[in-house]
Design a protein around this motif. Structure first.
Motif, mmCIF file in Angstrom:
data_model
loop_
_atom_site.group_PDB
_atom_site.id
_atom_site.type_symbol
_atom_site.label_atom_id
_atom_site.label_comp_id
_atom_site.label_asym_id
_atom_site.label_seq_id
_atom_site.Cartn_x
_atom_site.Cartn_y
_atom_site.Cartn_z
ATOM 1 N N TRP A 162 0.802 -1.224 0.000
ATOM 2 C CA TRP A 162 0.000 0.000 0.000
ATOM 3 C C TRP A 162 0.832 1.271 0.000
ATOM 4 O O TRP A 162 0.272 2.365 0.121
ATOM 5 C CB TRP A 162 -0.929 0.013 1.214
ATOM 6 C CG TRP A 162 -2.027 -1.000 1.128
ATOM 7 C CD1 TRP A 162 -2.470 -1.638 0.018
ATOM 8 C CD2 TRP A 162 -2.828 -1.490 2.206
ATOM 9 N NE1 TRP A 162 -3.486 -2.495 0.318
ATOM 10 C CE2 TRP A 162 -3.742 -2.428 1.668
ATOM 11 C CE3 TRP A 162 -2.877 -1.241 3.573
ATOM 12 C CZ2 TRP A 162 -4.671 -3.110 2.430
ATOM 13 C CZ3 TRP A 162 -3.806 -1.900 4.352
ATOM 14 C CH2 TRP A 162 -4.695 -2.829 3.789
ATOM 15 N N ASP A 164 2.581 4.469 -1.231
ATOM 16 C CA ASP A 164 2.260 5.406 -2.302
ATOM 17 C C ASP A 164 0.814 5.237 -2.795
ATOM 18 O O ASP A 164 0.523 5.421 -3.981
ATOM 19 C CB ASP A 164 3.233 5.265 -3.474
ATOM 20 C CG ASP A 164 3.307 6.543 -4.308
ATOM 21 O OD1 ASP A 164 2.984 7.619 -3.773
ATOM 22 O OD2 ASP A 164 3.665 6.454 -5.497
ATOM 23 N N THR A 165 -0.084 4.883 -1.874
ATOM 24 C CA THR A 165 -1.519 4.830 -2.175
ATOM 25 C C THR A 165 -2.281 5.538 -1.055
ATOM 26 O O THR A 165 -1.757 5.738 0.047
ATOM 27 C CB THR A 165 -2.029 3.384 -2.300
ATOM 28 O OG1 THR A 165 -1.908 2.729 -1.026
ATOM 29 C CG2 THR A 165 -1.242 2.604 -3.343
ATOM 30 N N TYR A 166 -3.534 5.892 -1.341
ATOM 31 C CA TYR A 166 -4.369 6.525 -0.317
ATOM 32 C C TYR A 166 -4.609 5.596 0.870
ATOM 33 O O TYR A 166 -4.771 6.044 2.007
ATOM 34 C CB TYR A 166 -5.725 6.921 -0.909
ATOM 35 C CG TYR A 166 -5.644 7.967 -1.996
ATOM 36 C CD1 TYR A 166 -4.891 9.120 -1.837
ATOM 37 C CD2 TYR A 166 -6.349 7.809 -3.189
ATOM 38 C CE1 TYR A 166 -4.833 10.086 -2.820
ATOM 39 C CE2 TYR A 166 -6.296 8.766 -4.188
ATOM 40 C CZ TYR A 166 -5.542 9.902 -4.003
ATOM 41 O OH TYR A 166 -5.483 10.864 -4.980
ATOM 42 N N TRP A 167 -4.644 4.280 0.608
ATOM 43 C CA TRP A 167 -4.990 3.321 1.670
ATOM 44 C C TRP A 167 -3.940 3.267 2.764
ATOM 45 O O TRP A 167 -4.227 2.825 3.872
ATOM 46 C CB TRP A 167 -5.196 1.938 1.059
ATOM 47 C CG TRP A 167 -6.205 1.947 -0.035
ATOM 48 C CD1 TRP A 167 -5.990 1.711 -1.362
ATOM 49 C CD2 TRP A 167 -7.602 2.274 0.089
ATOM 50 N NE1 TRP A 167 -7.152 1.864 -2.068
ATOM 51 C CE2 TRP A 167 -8.162 2.214 -1.206
ATOM 52 C CE3 TRP A 167 -8.418 2.621 1.157
ATOM 53 C CZ2 TRP A 167 -9.493 2.466 -1.452
ATOM 54 C CZ3 TRP A 167 -9.756 2.892 0.913
ATOM 55 C CH2 TRP A 167 -10.285 2.814 -0.368
ATOM 56 N N LYS A 246 -0.431 12.641 -5.621
ATOM 57 C CA LYS A 246 -1.193 12.060 -4.513
ATOM 58 C C LYS A 246 -0.922 12.759 -3.184
ATOM 59 O O LYS A 246 -1.444 12.338 -2.154
ATOM 60 C CB LYS A 246 -0.876 10.571 -4.380
ATOM 61 C CG LYS A 246 -1.302 9.736 -5.574
ATOM 62 C CD LYS A 246 -0.938 8.276 -5.397
ATOM 63 C CE LYS A 246 -1.331 7.462 -6.626
ATOM 64 N NZ LYS A 246 -0.919 6.039 -6.492
#
Length: 300
Positions: A162, A164-167, A246
């Motif tokens: 996860w 480099d993701t919003y999660w 992001k």
């Protein structure tokens, strides 16, 4: 006739006694000092907010005055205009930063509220093997600061893929122990007889949770929303998110603050923008919290 006259004579003084009101045992001088103390406390709490807003409206020459002045002599919106011009020069649009922050805040707060409320309902109203142990683990988790758990969280999120993701920001927010602890303490005040009566009437567990339990713990989940929004909105997410498209709004604005003396006015505008959303959430929820706490008390 004589009996009726006697009854009338007896009723009159009784009615007069009901009309009498108790007077408070405080003197006028005591009331004056109480209100004076409250006014001083309110002024001390409001001063940082007033000073921050006033600084964002000051031209650059007034920002460097010594001693500093609380209110702007020549208020202007140039600081906000310069901030938007600076953000417009970035290859990532300003609206993208706003979307990233709003998405993380809304999804993280909603998920945290639902999971914490459902978990608290089970722990508060049902006994099952390991329930006390699980709650003790939650209480123990309150002792650890986010800086202490930063490395384990990073390792777990990295293993899950996860990074480099919003999660990477949203999922840990779901499991914050403060929300579960707060909701459980409030739900324990709801009479179990109310839940059992709803079961007898044929209500399902989900309907009991939505229509009975949640309305009666409204102060708890409004407080939880305030804390969660404040935490997620001010999260820079620099540890887990590396892609510029992001990044959150707070991270982008704080990069402007590090631009040196020339961007002092923009830094003051950044401070107002960052703090305005949590303050607005608190102001909109405060009256509902006070109203609900005053009118929703239930006892067995």
């Amino acid at each position: 006739m004589n009996k009726r006259r006697k009854e009338k004579v007896i009723e009159k003084p009784y009615k007069k006694k009901l009309i009498k009101r108790r007077k408070p045992n405080r003197s006028i001088v005591g009331d004056f000092f109480i209100y004076l103390a409250l006014a001083l406390i309110a002024a001390a709490m409001a001063f940082p907010l007033v000073f921050a807003i006033s600084s964002s409206l000051k031209p650059l020459d007034e920002l460097f005055l010594f001693p500093p002045r609380v209110f702007a002599q020549n208020p202007t919106l140039d600081n906000f205009q310069d901030l938007f011009v600076t953000m417009g020069k970035s290859w990532v649009t300003f609206s993208r930063y706003i979307f990233n922050t709003v998405f993380i805040t809304v999804v993280g707060t909603f998920g945290h509220l639902i999971i914490a409320s459902m978990g608290a309902f089970v722990l508060a109203k049902y006994d099952f093997p390991g329930s006390k142990l699980f709650f003790n683990i939650v209480v123990t988790a309150l002792m650890f600061n986010g800086y202490v758990t930063a490395i384990p969280n990073y390792l777990i999120i990295s293993k899950l893929g996860w990074i480099d993701t919003y999660w990477a920001i949203i999922i840990p927010a779901f499991a914050a122990p403060m929300g579960l602890f707060l909701m459980k303490q409030f739900m324990e005040g709801i009479p179990m007889s109310l839940v059992e009566a709803a079961k007898i009437d044929g209500a399902s567990q989900w309907r009991i949770f939505i229509n009975i339990v949640m309305p009666n713990v409204k102060p708890a989940w409004l407080t939880l929303i305030i804390f969660s929004v404040q935490n997620l909105w001010n999260n820079k997410a620099a540890t887990f998110i590396y892609s510029e498209e992001k990044k959150t709004l707070v991270y982008a604005l704080q990069q402007i603050q590090s631009g040196g003396i020339a961007r002092t006015g923009q830094a003051a505008a950044v401070t107002v923008i960052v703090m305005i959303v949590p303050i607005m959430i608190f102001i909109l929820s405060e009256s509902q919290i006070l109203e609900t706490m005053a009118s929703s008390g239930l006892k067995d």
